[in-house]
Design a protein around this motif. Structure first.
Motif, mmCIF file in Angstrom:
data_model
loop_
_atom_site.group_PDB
_atom_site.id
_atom_site.type_symbol
_atom_site.label_atom_id
_atom_site.label_comp_id
_atom_site.label_asym_id
_atom_site.label_seq_id
_atom_site.Cartn_x
_atom_site.Cartn_y
_atom_site.Cartn_z
ATOM 1 N N SER A 260 118.600 23.313 19.960
ATOM 2 C CA SER A 260 118.651 24.432 20.078
ATOM 3 C C SER A 260 118.690 25.329 18.763
ATOM 4 O O SER A 260 117.613 26.308 18.761
ATOM 5 C CB SER A 260 119.603 25.443 21.655
ATOM 6 N N ARG A 261 119.131 25.039 18.042
ATOM 7 C CA ARG A 261 119.628 25.624 16.824
ATOM 8 C C ARG A 261 117.911 24.961 15.916
ATOM 9 O O ARG A 261 117.161 25.761 15.122
ATOM 10 C CB ARG A 261 120.889 25.173 16.146
ATOM 11 N N VAL A 262 117.106 23.763 16.320
ATOM 12 C CA VAL A 262 116.210 23.846 15.494
ATOM 13 C C VAL A 262 115.003 24.292 16.076
ATOM 14 O O VAL A 262 114.102 24.775 15.499
ATOM 15 C CB VAL A 262 116.046 22.188 15.813
ATOM 16 N N CYS B 244 111.470 36.136 5.879
ATOM 17 C CA CYS B 244 112.714 36.098 6.752
ATOM 18 C C CYS B 244 113.860 36.369 6.164
ATOM 19 O O CYS B 244 114.575 35.907 5.111
ATOM 20 C CB CYS B 244 112.299 34.400 7.060
ATOM 21 N N GLU B 245 114.146 36.988 6.705
ATOM 22 C CA GLU B 245 115.418 37.494 5.602
ATOM 23 C C GLU B 245 116.694 36.456 5.832
ATOM 24 O O GLU B 245 117.576 36.601 5.518
ATOM 25 C CB GLU B 245 116.120 38.750 7.425
ATOM 26 N N ILE C 153 119.729 30.318 6.988
ATOM 27 C CA ILE C 153 118.930 29.225 7.698
ATOM 28 C C ILE C 153 119.291 27.408 7.712
ATOM 29 O O ILE C 153 119.675 26.122 7.515
ATOM 30 C CB ILE C 153 117.794 29.308 7.827
ATOM 31 N N ILE C 154 118.982 27.531 5.935
ATOM 32 C CA ILE C 154 118.795 26.535 4.549
ATOM 33 C C ILE C 154 120.667 25.773 4.681
ATOM 34 O O ILE C 154 120.400 24.442 5.233
ATOM 35 C CB ILE C 154 118.310 27.087 3.688
ATOM 36 N N ALA C 155 121.219 27.042 4.535
ATOM 37 C CA ALA C 155 122.920 26.172 4.635
ATOM 38 C C ALA C 155 122.570 25.748 6.067
ATOM 39 O O ALA C 155 123.425 24.935 5.740
ATOM 40 C CB ALA C 155 123.848 27.105 4.347
ATOM 41 N N LYS C 156 122.502 26.151 6.898
ATOM 42 C CA LYS C 156 122.978 25.472 8.482
ATOM 43 C C LYS C 156 122.294 24.766 8.989
ATOM 44 O O LYS C 156 122.937 23.408 9.689
ATOM 45 C CB LYS C 156 122.456 27.027 9.655
ATOM 46 N N LEU C 157 121.177 24.455 8.431
ATOM 47 C CA LEU C 157 120.538 23.377 8.285
ATOM 48 C C LEU C 157 120.849 22.002 7.585
ATOM 49 O O LEU C 157 120.919 20.554 8.059
ATOM 50 C CB LEU C 157 119.120 22.758 7.915
ATOM 51 N N VAL D 6 110.709 31.058 11.871
ATOM 52 C CA VAL D 6 110.366 30.800 10.806
ATOM 53 C C VAL D 6 108.730 31.226 11.207
ATOM 54 O O VAL D 6 107.412 31.753 10.584
ATOM 55 C CB VAL D 6 109.898 29.683 10.010
ATOM 56 N N GLY D 7 108.000 30.464 12.266
ATOM 57 C CA GLY D 7 106.536 31.094 12.872
ATOM 58 C C GLY D 7 106.683 32.886 12.767
ATOM 59 O O GLY D 7 105.315 32.644 12.521
#
Length: 443
Positions: A348-350, A367-368, A373-377, A357-358
Motif C-alpha cells: 500500500s505504501r508503494v 512533491c513536498e 518518501i525516499i527515507a521511508k522507501l 508522484v504521478g
C-alpha cells in the motif's frame, strides 16, 4: 555487485510491534486517499480516451485538407499560376510530405526539408555550373563523380545515430535535391540558378502553409502527449500492484470461484513504449514555447523516467509469474497472518507513492514529501526481510520457502525502482522549475 541482505531472526512480539508501526505510518501517508478503486480500467475511461483520440484524428484530417486547398490555389488562380507555373507541384508535394499529426513533427520535417533543399540546391547549382564550363566528356565525368561523392558521404552520415535521430529526413532531401539539380543542369541552355530559385520558392510556400495551419489551427502538441503518457503510467502501474495485493489477500476459495481480474496487459504496453517515447521527445524538442512547456525543457528526464517505468513493469510481470508458478504462496503466508499484513502494508505504501508522484507530475508541482518518501522507501526494503525472518521456518516446506523468498525479493526490487522514480521525478521537477503547492493562509 549485488548488495547482500542480512536477515535477522526476531521474535513474534517484535514482529507484531513493527507491523503495527508500519500500518500506522502507512495510514498516516494515505489518509483519505486510501486505495479502494478497482485496478481494472473502466470501460467508460476506455471509451473516453478512444473518443478523444478519434476527435484528434478528425481535426488532423481537416487541417491536412485545408492546407491542400490553400496550396492548390497556386494552380487554380491564374495570376499565381503565371508566377510559379508547373513548379507549383513542389508546394503541394511539400505539404503532403511534411504535414504530420503533431506540431513538433511538422516543424522538424519542415526544418529538415528546408535545410536539405537549400544546401542540396546550392551545391547542385555550383556543380552544374562547373560541369557546363568543363564541357564535352569532362561534363559527364564531373557530374558522375560529384553525384557519387556527395551520395556516398550523405549515406554515411545517415548511419550516424545522432544525425539519424533528428536530421535523417534532411539528409535524404539533400541527396534528392542535389541529384535533381545537378542532373537537370547537365544539359546546355538550362538556367540552373533560375530553376533552383523557383523550386525553392514553391517549397517555401508549401512550408509556410503547412506550418501556419498546424500551429494556429487547433495545434496538437507532442509534448502534451508525452507528458500525459508518462503520468498515466504511474497510475496504471499503481493499479496493477494494487491488483496483486488484492489477489494475495483473497482466500483460496475466493480464488477458485473468481477469475483473475488483474490487468497485466498494462505492463506489457508499458514495456513496448520506448520507441514512442523517443519519437515524442524528439518532436517535442522542435516545438516552440507553448503553455506549460518552455525552451530547453528537460525532455531527456522523461525518457529516463520512462526507462525506469519499463523496468518496474518487468518486475511486476515477474511478480505475476511468481504468483502463478508457485502452488499457493499466499496460502502459505496466511499461516502467519502478521507477515501477510506486513506485505500488504508495504504494498500500500508503494501504491500510494506511485500515485503521489504521478499526481505531482500531472499538476506540475513539486512533491513536498519527496525526502520523507525516499527515507521511508529505504527502510521499507529492510522491513521486507521481516516477512521471512519472523516466520517459523519449520512449518514450511522447501518449495514454500522458495516461493515466499522469491515473492519478497521481487517486492524489494519493486520498492527500489519506485525509489529511483521518486529521485528522477524530483530532478525533473527541479530542472523544469515546477511550482510548490501554495498553502492557503487561515484567517
Amino acid at each position: 555487485m549485488e548488495s547482500s541482505h542480512v536477515i535477522s531472526i526476531t521474535n513474534e512480539e517484535d514482529s507484531n510491534n513493527n507491523i503495527a508501526q508500519m500500518k500506522k505510518e502507512t495510514n498516516t501517508h494515505i489518509g483519505k486517499n486510501k486505495i479502494n478503486c478497482s485496478f481494472v480500467p473502466r470501460d467508460n475511461n476506455k471509451r473516453k480516451i478512444k473518443s478523444e483520440h478519434d476527435i484528434k484524428k478528425m481535426i488532423h484530417s481537416i487541417k491536412v485538407g485545408l492546407s491542400l486547398v490553400l496550396v492548390s490555389l497556386l494552380y487554380i488562380i491564374n495570376p499565381l499560376f503565371d508566377q510559379v507555373g508547373e513548379n507549383a507541384m513542389w508546394a503541394i508535394m511539400t505539404v503532403v510530405v511534411i504535414f504530420e499529426f503533431n506540431a513538433g513533427a511538422t516543424l522538424g520535417k519542415g526544418f529538415n526539408r528546408g535545410i536539405g533543399t537549400i544546401v542540396g540546391g546550392g551545391l547542385g547549382c555550383l556543380a552544374a555550373i562547373l560541369a557546363q564550363n568543363i564541357g564535352g566528356v569532362g561534363n559527364s565525368i564531373f557530374i558522375s563523380t560529384s553525384v557519387y561523392i556527395f551520395g556516398s558521404f550523405a549515406t554515411y552520415f545517415r548511419l550516424v545515430p545522432k544525425i539519424k535521430n533528428r536530421y535523417d529526413y534532411g539528409v535524404v532531401v539533400f541527396m534528392l535535391t542535389f541529384n535533381l539539380v545537378v542532373v537537370s543542369g547537365a544539359r546546355p541552355g538550362v538556367k540552373v540558378w533560375e530553376l533552383a530559385r523557383e523550386r525553392l520558392l514553391t517549397i517555401l510556400m508549401g512550408f509556410i502553409v503547412a506550418i501556419c495551419v498546424n500551429l494556429f489551427v487547433y495545434p496538437l502538441w507532442a509534448s502534451d502527449e508525452l507528458h500525459d503518457s508518462i503520468v498515466s503510467r504511474f497510475h496504471h502501474l499503481a493499479n496493477t500492484i494494487q491488483g496483486c495485493l488484492e489477489e494475495c489477500s483473497k482466500s483460496v476459495k475466493e480464488k477458485e470461484n473468481q477469475p483473475d481480474a488483474t490487468n497485466f496487459t498494462v505492463c506489457k504496453s508499458v514495456l513496448n513504449s520506448k520507441s514512442k517515447d523517443e519519437s515524442l521527445a524528439n518532436f517535442a524538442k522542435w516545438e516552440p514555447w507553448h503553455g506549460k512547456f518552455g525552451f530547453s525543457y528537460p525532455w531527456e528526464k522523461y525518457l529516463k523516467i520512462g526507462e525506469i517505468l519499463r523496468e518496474l513493469a518487468s518486475l511486476i510481470l515477474a511478480l505475476e509469474r511468481c504468483l502463478l508458478a508457485s502452488k499457493n504462496p499466499t496460502a502459505t503466508l496466511k499461516r502467519s497472518k502478521a507477515q501477510l499484513e506486513q506485505c500488504e502494508a508495504i504494498g500500500s505504501r508503494v501504491v500510494w507513492t506511485l500515485r503521489e508522484v504521478g499526481d505531482s507530475l500531472k499538476k506540475m508541482r513539486k512533491c513536498e514529501e519527496r525526502e520523507n518518501i525516499i527515507a521511508k522507501l529505504k527502510t521499507t526494503r529492510e522491513e521486507l526481510s521481516l516477512v521471512i525472518s519472523t516466520s517459523n521456518i519449520s512449518e514450511f516446506e522447501n518449495g514454500e520457502m522458495l516461493a515466499i523468498a522469491s515473492l519478497v525479493f521481487l517486492l524489494m526490487e519493486v520498492v527500489e525502482k519506485v525509489g529511483e522514480l521518486v529521485i528522477e521525478a524530483g530532478e525533473l521537477q527541479d530542472k523544469a522549475g515546477f511550482r510548490t503547492r501554495v498553502t492557503p493562509v487561515s484567517s
